[in-house]
Scaffold this motif. Structure first.
Motif, PDB file in Angstrom:
ATOM      1  N   GLU A   1       2.519   1.613  -3.510  1.00 40.25           N
ATOM      2  CA  GLU A   1       1.571   2.086  -4.522  1.00 40.25           C
ATOM      3  C   GLU A   1       1.235   3.564  -4.322  1.00 40.25           C
ATOM      4  N   PHE A   2       1.113   3.985  -3.072  1.00 38.06           N
ATOM      5  CA  PHE A   2       0.810   5.400  -2.809  1.00 38.06           C
ATOM      6  C   PHE A   2       1.963   6.297  -3.242  1.00 38.06           C
ATOM      7  N   ARG A   3       3.192   5.859  -3.034  1.00 38.36           N
ATOM      8  CA  ARG A   3       4.345   6.686  -3.368  1.00 38.36           C
ATOM      9  C   ARG A   3       4.609   6.732  -4.873  1.00 38.36           C
TER      10      ARG A   3
ATOM     11  N   GLU B   1       2.240   6.522  -7.157  1.00 31.38           N
ATOM     12  CA  GLU B   1       1.006   6.879  -7.879  1.00 31.38           C
ATOM     13  C   GLU B   1       1.248   8.048  -8.828  1.00 31.38           C
TER      14      GLU B   1
ATOM     15  N   GLY C   1       0.812  -1.211   0.000  1.00 33.09           N
ATOM     16  CA  GLY C   1       0.000   0.000   0.000  1.00 33.09           C
ATOM     17  C   GLY C   1       0.846   1.262   0.000  1.00 33.09           C
TER      18      GLY C   1
END
Length: 635
Positions: free
Chosen positions: A516-518, A520, A513
């Motif tokens: 994926e956030f970094r 994006e 998670g």
């Protein structure tokens, strides 16, 4: 017990029990008396420690000892055994030395260059080669040694992976990594490859039922299942049976009685598991459970304690028990081992033996003092710890360490991988933030890889949780956490895959998670960075062009030096005196005449008359005719 010793071995006669302790010392116990017989400390143990050993018998068992002679000493004196018991010691530098139990010192050393890395396993098979010794190393090679000549006979390049175990059998030998390769010595090829373990194989045990039925038992370093393979079936490359333990095995012993396999495996938890199976009814449908388990507990009645402490079982065997209804256990501590023949009660699956707490070594050395020998070394090869100690005999003078160095040693963590793994395990076990901060401060990929290669499997999940927390912090911590996570997945991929897909996703959910956030907005940031780079390049080029232009304009193309006014006046006066009728007067008269002519032309133009019949108008000259008028461009 802080450290798990990987290998314990009973002597072929069953009278001795040996292992390598925490301090890289070779320790030999007397099984009947439960006492320490020898403790061998090699020279410079920090540089050349012992990494593996095997029992070796030298001599002819059929030879009879001779009587003493006054003239010359015979090769075998009266009462001296015909077979000499030796121990082949493998070092971290790939060398081989033979330790004698009779003299308590090194009997011979192989001068030939052996392995390039540490020796991990040694095998001696007196039945098929009484003078041949096999060694396996981290360099992926198996070397045959001649014991009598102390020389190297042959080198087999098995592969590029590090070898962790070796076993010889009937013109072949088996070398193990995560797979077990049956190597043909004549053709120098792998006849078969057995696959089934997810971690490195630490033990190989030969199980012979009869001449046509031969098995091999393998114990892994991190898995909980001991596997049994068939050597008789040439097409079989998968295990025929599996035996389940509560933890990874650290010792294994097997024998066959009336075509029934009696297998004893001791786990790292200190529990002995005893399996009894019919060799004709083996199956791989599910792992077999132990028929009997043995563990030792400390008597708490005399000590008046409510908590029950347990003594670890280091090794167990059924080969050297007094009868078939007994099992020989070696339990206690690393400093005080006890050997006991425990009866097997039919119908009692779990056997808990209650014994008194063993006595540890007395600090004063009065009770339980170890019988050790200091090896004799060459004076030319002695490494002195302190040059100032040469003034005193038999005593080393301590060097005064400045207070600054002491404080620096206390504040600065050690970067040695051996120290780092202890700090990491202690920090994960106690959840100490300071210890973990000191360990995670290291971002060297090589040191991280060496540290994680020594990480026990049970600490993989706690380490993953700590790395997940680090990835939620600032960019500097995220960078270090990603480096540790990369090496952890590379080294312990098999252990992570053994968790299953659901557990693996649950453990990596936080990390995935955050990643994926970094990433994006990574595409947008990449495009923005590219545009900024182009803009910065244009600005730099403009600055460079402006600087070059300023350099060109600032330079003087032509330099004119004006003289004094007195010189000019003198030159003019000289010209006037040379020519009569100055040119200035003539020029003035000509200017007056030109002005008068201009006035006359203007009047003629206005009246339409002049010296010629035409007149000028807007740069054209027109001539009047009877028929019409024509225009002509004037010069």
């Amino acid at each position: 017990m802080n450290k798990v010793i990987s290998k314990y071995q009973f002597s072929p006669c069953g009278k001795y029990f040996a292992y390598i302790n925490f301090f890289d010392q070779f320790v030999v116990h007397d099984v009947e008396l439960s006492t320490v017989l020898h403790v061998y400390t090699p020279n410079m143990p920090l540089n050349v420690p012992c990494t593996a050993f095997a029992w070796v018998q030298v001599g002819d068992a059929s030879a009879k000892p001779k009587k003493k002679s006054k003239k010359a000493r015979p090769s075998l004196a009266e009462g001296e055994p015909a077979v000499q018991q030796l121990v082949a010691l493998g070092t971290s530098k790939g060398g081989i030395a033979f330790y004698s139990l009779a003299t308590g010192a090194i009997d011979r050393v192989c001068p030939d260059q052996g392995h390039t890395y540490a020796i991990t396993a040694i095998c001696y098979d007196a039945a098929h080669g009484p003078d041949t010794l096999y060694t396996a190393s981290l360099d992926g090679k198996v070397i045959e040694w001649s014991i009598s000549q102390c020389s190297r006979k042959k080198v087999h390049s098995v592969g590029v992976e590090r070898l962790t175990s070796v076993l010889a059998y009937s013109g072949t030998f088996m070398a193990a990594t995560r797979q077990i390769k049956l190597w043909d010595r004549a053709s120098e090829t792998a006849a078969r490859t057995f696959s089934g373990h997810a971690s490195y194989v630490s033990f190989l045990q030969l199980v012979v039922v009869d001449a046509d039925t031969v098995y091999i038992a393998s114990g892994p370093s991190a898995d909980r299942n001991v596997l049994l393979w068939s050597l008789s079936d040439e097409e079989c490359t998968s295990p025929v049976a599996a035996f389940a333990l509560d933890d990874a095995p650290q010792h294994m012993s097997a024998k066959v009685v009336d075509r029934k396999l009696h297998l004893v495996a001791v786990s790292n938890m200190g529990i002995a598991h005893y399996f009894i199976r019919d060799t004709g009814k083996l199956s791989m449908k599910k792992p077999y459970r132990a028929a009997y388990t043995f563990e030792v507990a400390i008597d708490t009645v005399s000590a008046k304690k409510q908590a029950v402490d347990r003594l670890l079982v280091f090794a167990a065997t059924v080969q050297y028990s007094r009868n078939e209804e007994q099992i020989l256990l070696a339990y206690g501590t690393d400093r005080s081992l006890r050997f006991e023949h425990v009866p097997i009660e039919e119908g009692k699956k779990i056997n808990v033996i209650i014994r008194e707490s063993p006595k540890v070594l007395d600090p004063k050395g009065k009770e339980g003092e170890l019988k050790s020998r200091i090896p004799i070394v060459d004076d030319g090869n002695v490494e002195y710890l302190n040059p100032a100690s040469s003034n005193k005999r038999g005593r080393l003078r301590e060097m005064e360490v400045p207070m600054e160095v002491r404080l620096e040693n206390l504040s600065t963590p050690k970067t040695n991988p051996k120290n780092m793994i202890h700090l990491l395990v202690q920090g994960l076990h106690s959840r100490d933030a300071n210890l973990l901060r000191n360990v995670f401060a290291v971002d060297d990929a090589d040191k991280i890889r060496q540290t994680l290669s020594r990480l026990p499997p049970q600490y993989v999940s706690p380490l993953l949780n700590e790395l997940s927390l680090m990835m939620q912090m600032k960019t500097m911590h995220v960078k270090i956490a990603v480096c540790w996570l990369k090496q952890l997945i590379s080294l312990h991929a098999s252990q992570l895959m053994a968790l299953g897909s659901s557990n693996l996703k649950a453990n990596f959910a936080t990390c995935l998670g955050i990643i994926e956030f970094r990433v994006e907005h990574l595409d947008s940031l990449s495009r923005l960075r590219g545009r900024l780079d182009l803009l910065i390049d244009q600005v730099d080029r403009s600055k460079n062009q402006a600087a070059n232009l300023d350099d060109r304009t600032s330079g003087s193309v032509l330099v004119y030096q004006e003289g004094d006014d007195s010189d000019v006046e003198s030159m003019l006066e000289k010209d006037d005196t040379d020519q009569p009728g100055s040119s200035n007067e003539e020029m003035g008269e000509e200017d007056d005449e030109e002005e008068e002519d201009d006035d006359e032309n203007d009047e003629a133009f206005e009246n339409g008359t002049g010296s010629d019949a035409g007149h000028r108008q807007n740069g054209y000259r027109s001539k009047g005719n009877d028929d019409g008028e024509s225009m002509e461009v004037s010069d």
